[in-house]
Design a protein around this motif. Structure first.
Motif, short mmCIF file in Angstrom:
data_model
loop_
_atom_site.label_atom_id
_atom_site.label_comp_id
_atom_site.label_asym_id
_atom_site.label_seq_id
_atom_site.Cartn_x
_atom_site.Cartn_y
_atom_site.Cartn_z
N GLN A 20 0.83 -1.19 0.00
CA GLN A 20 0.00 0.00 0.00
C GLN A 20 0.88 1.26 0.00
O GLN A 20 2.05 1.23 0.41
CB GLN A 20 -0.90 0.01 1.24
N ARG A 21 0.30 2.35 -0.44
CA ARG A 21 0.98 3.63 -0.36
C ARG A 21 1.27 3.98 1.11
O ARG A 21 0.53 3.59 2.01
CB ARG A 21 0.11 4.72 -1.00
N ARG A 22 2.34 4.71 1.35
CA ARG A 22 2.69 5.13 2.71
C ARG A 22 1.53 5.89 3.37
O ARG A 22 0.68 6.46 2.70
CB ARG A 22 3.91 6.05 2.67
N THR A 23 1.52 5.90 4.69
CA THR A 23 0.47 6.61 5.43
C THR A 23 0.55 8.11 5.20
O THR A 23 -0.47 8.79 5.03
CB THR A 23 0.56 6.30 6.93
N THR A 24 1.77 8.64 5.20
CA THR A 24 2.00 10.06 4.90
C THR A 24 3.23 10.18 4.02
O THR A 24 4.08 9.29 3.99
CB THR A 24 2.22 10.88 6.18
N ASN A 25 3.33 11.30 3.32
CA ASN A 25 4.53 11.55 2.53
C ASN A 25 5.54 12.35 3.35
O ASN A 25 5.35 12.55 4.56
CB ASN A 25 4.18 12.23 1.21
N ALA A 26 6.61 12.81 2.71
CA ALA A 26 7.67 13.51 3.44
C ALA A 26 7.18 14.83 4.04
O ALA A 26 7.76 15.31 5.02
CB ALA A 26 8.85 13.77 2.50
N ARG A 27 6.12 15.39 3.49
CA ARG A 27 5.57 16.64 4.03
C ARG A 27 4.50 16.39 5.09
O ARG A 27 3.87 17.33 5.57
CB ARG A 27 4.99 17.49 2.89
N GLY A 28 4.24 15.13 5.38
CA GLY A 28 3.24 14.80 6.38
C GLY A 28 1.82 14.77 5.86
O GLY A 28 0.87 14.67 6.64
N GLU A 29 1.66 14.83 4.54
CA GLU A 29 0.32 14.84 3.94
C GLU A 29 -0.23 13.42 3.85
O GLU A 29 0.50 12.47 3.55
CB GLU A 29 0.39 15.45 2.54
N LYS A 30 -1.53 13.27 4.07
CA LYS A 30 -2.17 11.95 4.02
C LYS A 30 -2.58 11.57 2.60
O LYS A 30 -2.75 10.38 2.30
CB LYS A 30 -3.38 11.92 4.95
N THR A 31 -2.78 12.54 1.74
CA THR A 31 -3.01 12.27 0.31
C THR A 31 -2.08 13.16 -0.50
O THR A 31 -1.77 14.29 -0.10
CB THR A 31 -4.47 12.52 -0.12
N TRP A 32 -1.64 12.67 -1.64
CA TRP A 32 -0.76 13.43 -2.52
C TRP A 32 -0.78 12.78 -3.90
O TRP A 32 -1.20 11.64 -4.06
CB TRP A 32 0.65 13.49 -1.97
N PHE A 33 -0.34 13.53 -4.89
CA PHE A 33 -0.30 13.03 -6.27
C PHE A 33 1.15 12.80 -6.65
O PHE A 33 2.00 13.67 -6.47
CB PHE A 33 -0.93 14.04 -7.24
N ASN A 34 1.44 11.63 -7.21
CA ASN A 34 2.81 11.29 -7.60
C ASN A 34 2.81 10.67 -9.00
O ASN A 34 2.22 9.62 -9.19
CB ASN A 34 3.42 10.32 -6.59
N TRP A 35 3.48 11.32 -9.94
CA TRP A 35 3.55 10.83 -11.32
C TRP A 35 4.66 9.80 -11.50
O TRP A 35 4.67 9.07 -12.49
CB TRP A 35 3.84 11.99 -12.27
N THR A 36 5.62 9.74 -10.59
CA THR A 36 6.81 8.94 -10.81
C THR A 36 6.84 7.72 -9.90
O THR A 36 6.03 7.57 -9.00
CB THR A 36 8.09 9.75 -10.58
N GLN A 37 7.84 6.85 -10.14
CA GLN A 37 8.05 5.68 -9.30
C GLN A 37 8.93 5.98 -8.09
O GLN A 37 9.24 5.09 -7.31
CB GLN A 37 8.67 4.54 -10.12
N HIS A 38 9.30 7.25 -7.94
CA HIS A 38 10.16 7.68 -6.84
C HIS A 38 9.33 8.47 -5.82
O HIS A 38 8.54 9.34 -6.20
CB HIS A 38 11.29 8.55 -7.36
N PRO A 39 9.50 8.21 -4.53
CA PRO A 39 8.71 8.94 -3.52
C PRO A 39 9.11 10.40 -3.44
O PRO A 39 10.28 10.76 -3.58
CB PRO A 39 9.04 8.20 -2.21
N ASP A 40 8.09 11.25 -3.26
CA ASP A 40 8.32 12.68 -3.00
C ASP A 40 9.17 13.32 -4.10
O ASP A 40 10.13 14.06 -3.83
CB ASP A 40 8.98 12.87 -1.63
#
Length: 229
Positions: A20-40
């Motif tokens: 599953q996708r991480r619970t939060t991203n590096a900015r602490g957001e619970k939802t985010w949009f990512n076009w790439t295979q690399h986090p953040d």
């Protein structure tokens, strides 16, 4: 078993081992949009040029992370995927997010009967595994004039263009499933989009981040549906 059924089985097997996708991203957001295979890494939902109240379609929505982000921003976010396993994950993970719709269906079949959309996108999704000469006119016909279609996938290996074989892991002790994917250099993608009624077309490879072991970048293609294709 139909071709669509075989692909569903392949993607279900793939989904079983996909986290599953991480619970939060590096900015602490619970939802985010990512076009790439690399986090953040890389741009976000702004590439779609949508705003609250717009209707957006995700072709191959998988676990629904990008879809949930758009819904949280006030869009009506529609996702299609062949994998029942992926859609079950999406429904469970994002059950508290209003505005999401999930459909288990082939992307082309859905486009053939769907309503108009303000934006359509595919992140390593159905656009990667569908002949663009078939997909692009189908998307164009379901986009409102001025609407954006954007896709991301791995960049093509130099000289290996067109329809290629892609191997999907199915777990220990099992042979991988084989599906077709379409690889082209950025220039060819720009030509394909323009030939099929899109303007303001960009196609570039976004380099991998400076840190991390994975060094493969991401092909990102974007076009705007012309008023008179």
């Amino acid at each position: 078993m139909t071709v669509s059924d075989k692909r569903s089985v392949a993607w279900d097997a793939y989904a079983q081992g996909k986290p599953q996708r991480r619970t939060t991203n590096a900015r602490g957001e619970k939802t985010w949009f990512n076009w790439t295979q690399h986090p953040d890494h890389g741009p976000g939902a702004e590439l779609l040029s949508v705003e609250p109240g717009d209707v957006v379609l995700d072709l191959g929505c998988g676990g629904g992370g990008n879809l949930a982000h758009l819904a949280s921003l006030g869009m009506r976010a529609v996702g299609v995927d062949l994998s029942a396993v992926q859609l079950a994950k999406a429904a469970g993970r994002w059950s508290g997010v209003a505005g999401m719709e999930l459909h288990q269906v082939d992307a082309l079949a859905f486009l053939a009967r769907s309503e108009p959309f303000d934006a359509v996108y595919s992140v390593f999704g159905a656009a990667y595994f569908t002949d663009p000469r078939v997909l692009l006119p189908a998307v164009r016909d379901r986009l409102r004039p001025g609407g954006v279609f954007a896709l991301s996938q791995y960049p093509a290996v130099e000289g290996c263009y067109g329809c290629q074989a892609s191997f999907i892991p199915r777990g220990p002790g099992r042979d991988p499933a084989v599906v077709r994917r379409w690889d082209h250099p950025p220039g060819t993608w720009r030509e394909l989009f323009r030939e099929n009624g899109f303007t303001d077309v960009t196609a570039n490879v976004l380099p991998a981040p400076d840190t991390g072991a994975r060094r493969v970048g991401t092909l990102l293609v974007r076009g705007v549906r012309a008023a008179h294709p």
